[in-house]
Write a protein that holds these residues in place. Structure first.
Motif, PDB file in Angstrom:
ATOM      1  N   TRP A 254       0.971  -1.173  -0.178  1.00 22.87           N
ATOM      2  CA  TRP A 254       0.258  -0.014   0.025  1.00 22.87           C
ATOM      3  C   TRP A 254       0.883   1.287   0.037  1.00 22.87           C
ATOM      4  CZ3 TRP A 254      -0.939  -4.510   2.657  1.00 22.87           C
ATOM      5  CH2 TRP A 254      -2.173  -5.099   2.527  1.00 22.87           C
ATOM      6  N   TYR A 255       0.995   2.014  -1.108  1.00 20.92           N
ATOM      7  CA  TYR A 255       1.758   3.064  -1.226  1.00 20.92           C
ATOM      8  C   TYR A 255       1.215   4.073  -0.483  1.00 20.92           C
ATOM      9  CZ  TYR A 255       4.281   6.967  -3.476  1.00 20.92           C
ATOM     10  OH  TYR A 255       5.131   8.192  -3.863  1.00 20.92           O
ATOM     11  N   GLY A 256       2.134   4.998   0.220  1.00 21.30           N
ATOM     12  CA  GLY A 256       1.803   5.932   1.057  1.00 21.30           C
ATOM     13  C   GLY A 256       2.050   7.424   0.954  1.00 21.30           C
ATOM     14  N   GLY A 257       2.404   7.338  -0.570  1.00 20.63           N
ATOM     15  CA  GLY A 257       2.848   8.887  -0.922  1.00 20.63           C
ATOM     16  C   GLY A 257       4.264   9.485  -0.749  1.00 20.63           C
ATOM     17  N   ILE A 258       4.978   8.686  -0.143  1.00 21.72           N
ATOM     18  CA  ILE A 258       6.502   8.856  -0.329  1.00 21.72           C
ATOM     19  C   ILE A 258       7.411   8.004  -0.937  1.00 21.72           C
ATOM     20  CG2 ILE A 258       8.340   9.338   1.328  1.00 21.72           C
ATOM     21  CD1 ILE A 258       6.522  10.146   3.458  1.00 21.72           C
ATOM     22  N   LEU A 259       8.138   8.392  -1.905  1.00 22.90           N
ATOM     23  CA  LEU A 259       8.920   7.658  -2.667  1.00 22.90           C
ATOM     24  C   LEU A 259      10.128   6.909  -1.957  1.00 22.90           C
ATOM     25  CD1 LEU A 259       9.562   9.628  -5.759  1.00 22.90           C
ATOM     26  CD2 LEU A 259       7.907   7.388  -5.523  1.00 22.90           C
ATOM     27  N   LEU A 260      10.092   5.278  -2.059  1.00 20.85           N
ATOM     28  CA  LEU A 260      11.115   4.698  -1.026  1.00 20.85           C
ATOM     29  C   LEU A 260      12.428   4.227  -2.014  1.00 20.85           C
ATOM     30  CD1 LEU A 260       8.756   2.166   0.970  1.00 20.85           C
ATOM     31  CD2 LEU A 260       9.372   4.683   1.356  1.00 20.85           C
ATOM     32  N   GLY A 261      12.330   4.307  -3.296  1.00 19.48           N
ATOM     33  CA  GLY A 261      13.388   4.094  -4.058  1.00 19.48           C
ATOM     34  C   GLY A 261      13.946   2.551  -4.125  1.00 19.48           C
ATOM     35  N   PRO A 262      15.121   2.006  -3.901  1.00 22.90           N
ATOM     36  CA  PRO A 262      15.506   0.889  -3.922  1.00 22.90           C
ATOM     37  C   PRO A 262      14.854   0.048  -2.503  1.00 22.90           C
ATOM     38  CG  PRO A 262      17.293   1.878  -4.823  1.00 22.90           C
ATOM     39  CD  PRO A 262      16.198   3.060  -4.191  1.00 22.90           C
ATOM     40  N   ASP A 263      14.578   0.741  -1.499  1.00 18.34           N
ATOM     41  CA  ASP A 263      14.280   0.294  -0.257  1.00 18.34           C
ATOM     42  C   ASP A 263      12.956  -0.613  -0.209  1.00 18.34           C
ATOM     43  OD1 ASP A 263      16.395   1.264   0.967  1.00 18.34           O
ATOM     44  OD2 ASP A 263      15.344   2.882   2.167  1.00 18.34           O
ATOM     45  N   ARG A 264      12.165  -0.384  -1.426  1.00 18.66           N
ATOM     46  CA  ARG A 264      10.931  -0.994  -1.519  1.00 18.66           C
ATOM     47  C   ARG A 264      10.900  -2.642  -1.886  1.00 18.66           C
ATOM     48  NH1 ARG A 264      11.778   1.780  -6.300  1.00 18.66           N
ATOM     49  NH2 ARG A 264      10.898   0.771  -8.308  1.00 18.66           N
ATOM     50  N   PHE A 265      12.339  -2.535  -2.824  1.00 16.36           N
ATOM     51  CA  PHE A 265      12.598  -3.947  -3.111  1.00 16.36           C
ATOM     52  C   PHE A 265      13.153  -4.785  -1.786  1.00 16.36           C
ATOM     53  CE2 PHE A 265      13.279  -1.967  -7.143  1.00 16.36           C
ATOM     54  CZ  PHE A 265      12.128  -2.563  -7.886  1.00 16.36           C
ATOM     55  N   LYS A 266      13.891  -4.237  -0.834  1.00 17.04           N
ATOM     56  CA  LYS A 266      14.279  -4.756   0.390  1.00 17.04           C
ATOM     57  C   LYS A 266      13.214  -5.184   1.164  1.00 17.04           C
ATOM     58  CE  LYS A 266      15.741  -2.030   3.690  1.00 17.04           C
ATOM     59  NZ  LYS A 266      16.410  -0.969   4.330  1.00 17.04           N
ATOM     60  N   HIS A 267      11.929  -4.276   1.290  1.00 14.88           N
ATOM     61  CA  HIS A 267      10.899  -4.670   2.080  1.00 14.88           C
ATOM     62  C   HIS A 267      10.155  -5.643   1.695  1.00 14.88           C
ATOM     63  CE1 HIS A 267      12.038  -1.329   4.680  1.00 14.88           C
ATOM     64  NE2 HIS A 267      11.539  -0.223   3.723  1.00 14.88           N
ATOM     65  N   ILE A 268      10.028  -5.735   0.361  1.00 13.75           N
ATOM     66  CA  ILE A 268       9.236  -6.775  -0.330  1.00 13.75           C
ATOM     67  C   ILE A 268       9.759  -8.147  -0.006  1.00 13.75           C
ATOM     68  CG2 ILE A 268       8.610  -7.831  -2.582  1.00 13.75           C
ATOM     69  CD1 ILE A 268       8.308  -4.969  -3.442  1.00 13.75           C
ATOM     70  N   ASN A 269      11.232  -8.314  -0.228  1.00 14.19           N
ATOM     71  CA  ASN A 269      11.913  -9.560   0.000  1.00 14.19           C
ATOM     72  C   ASN A 269      12.043  -9.857   1.415  1.00 14.19           C
ATOM     73  OD1 ASN A 269      12.314 -10.117  -2.800  1.00 14.19           O
ATOM     74  ND2 ASN A 269      14.405  -9.880  -2.747  1.00 14.19           N
ATOM     75  N   ASN A 270      12.031  -8.894   2.348  1.00 15.51           N
ATOM     76  CA  ASN A 270      12.237  -9.231   3.630  1.00 15.51           C
ATOM     77  C   ASN A 270      10.980  -9.786   3.990  1.00 15.51           C
ATOM     78  OD1 ASN A 270      14.713  -8.404   4.329  1.00 15.51           O
ATOM     79  ND2 ASN A 270      14.402  -6.380   4.872  1.00 15.51           N
ATOM     80  N   CYS A 271       9.746  -9.155   3.840  1.00 14.59           N
ATOM     81  CA  CYS A 271       8.383  -9.611   4.034  1.00 14.59           C
ATOM     82  C   CYS A 271       8.377 -10.984   3.601  1.00 14.59           C
ATOM     83  CB  CYS A 271       7.254  -8.834   3.492  1.00 14.59           C
ATOM     84  SG  CYS A 271       6.638  -7.353   4.217  1.00 14.59           S
ATOM     85  N   ALA A 272       8.663 -11.394   2.347  1.00 21.53           N
ATOM     86  CA  ALA A 272       8.701 -12.627   1.791  1.00 21.53           C
ATOM     87  C   ALA A 272       9.386 -13.784   2.594  1.00 21.53           C
ATOM     88  CB  ALA A 272       8.877 -12.800   0.371  1.00 21.53           C
ATOM     89  N   ARG A 273      10.598 -13.100   2.939  1.00 22.51           N
ATOM     90  CA  ARG A 273      11.616 -14.230   3.647  1.00 22.51           C
ATOM     91  C   ARG A 273      11.268 -14.589   5.097  1.00 22.51           C
ATOM     92  NH1 ARG A 273      17.204 -15.002   3.274  1.00 22.51           N
ATOM     93  NH2 ARG A 273      17.465 -13.175   1.915  1.00 22.51           N
TER      94      ARG A 273
END
Length: 278
Positions: A254-273
């Motif tokens: 759920w996008y909150g209005g602030i760009l995260l850049g590459p951090d978004r991929f880190k969070h996606i993978n951390n959630c999955a892991r």
């Protein structure tokens, strides 16, 4: 409560309750013409201190809403809040957005391109991003239709597990996992997840699955970005590294209005892991 009831009666079907307990609401706003060209979805979370002490947390979703337009509209909403401190402002916000849409419809602006893409198109350009408010269940599962057969219609729905959400700068990520042994089960799990309004309203639902076919000693695997470019491939790569099989992992953002850049991929993978480890 009075404000929510009033908005619900004013806007009817355009008003959607995403999560009553968390006070998350969504409203579809258009330029009021018979055949609207410009449409936007306003998603709001009402914090405990609203309206006396805290403003709504909001997200503006539309596939045409680029950086400059987004900032101008966000500034207008902030001004309304400041001018009406302590008062209920959702109605004022909705009508301000409608006013902007009507202006765009009456101007010479071309009709919006509604192709779905990531809100972070270019990591080097924080001003260039797109948003989409449409639930994506049809597109996300369409690719699975051709590998499922009618004889598998009664395939059992696997159990679905939900991971702990990760929140960073107003964006929230949450993983969902289900054991699967057929592509029909993958399709059924996705359909079941999209029955949840909160998941269906996510900006992106990225997924990947790996199924081991013993008779052929090969893997049946695939992934879906859902507009978050390259995210599905990265998720599948993580599953390959961890050597997991017979599992589907979906990560909602759920996008909150602030760009995260590459951090978004880190969070996606951390959630999955995390959910795979659990």
């Amino acid at each position: 409560i009075d404000e929510i009831e009033a908005l619900s009666s004013i806007y009817g079907e355009d008003w959607c309750v995403v999560d009553e307990d968390e006070k998350i609401y969504c409203i579809k706003i258009s330029d009021c013409l018979d055949q609207p060209k410009w449409t936007l979805c306003l998603q709001v979370i009402l914090p405990p201190g609203y309206p006396a002490a805290e403003p709504p947390i909001y997200q503006l979703n539309a596939p045409w809403l680029r950086g400059q337009d987004y900032m101008e509209l966000a500034n207008s909403l902030e001004e309304i809040y400041v001018q009406n401190l302590g008062e209920s402002i959702l109605y004022l916000w909705v009508e301000k957005i409608r006013e902007v849409l009507i202006e765009k419809a009456q101007s010479s602006d071309p009709e919006p391109d509604i192709k779905k893409t990531s809100e972070e198109v270019d990591e080097d350009d924080g001003e260039d991003f797109l948003l989409d408010y449409e639930p994506i269940q049809e597109d996300a599962i369409k690719m699975l239709n051709y590998v499922t057969s009618e004889s598998q219609e009664d395939e059992e729905l696997p159990s679905i597990h939900h991971g702990n959400p990760i929140t960073d700068r107003r964006s929230t990520f949450q993983a969902h996992l289900a054991p699967v042994v057929t592509t029909r089960q993958v399709k059924r799990v996705l359909e079941k997840l999209y029955e949840n309004k909160k998941i269906a309203s996510a900006t992106h639902n990225i997924y990947a699955y790996r199924i081991y076919c013993e008779d052929k000693q090969t893997f049946l695997q695939d992934c879906e970005d859902d507009g978050e470019t390259a995210a599905g491939g990265r998720l599948l790569h993580l599953m390959q590294i961890l050597n997991v099989h017979n599992v589907l992992v979906v990560v909602s953002r759920w996008y909150g209005g602030i760009l995260l850049g590459p951090d978004r991929f880190k969070h996606i993978n951390n959630c999955a892991r995390n959910i795979l480890v659990e």
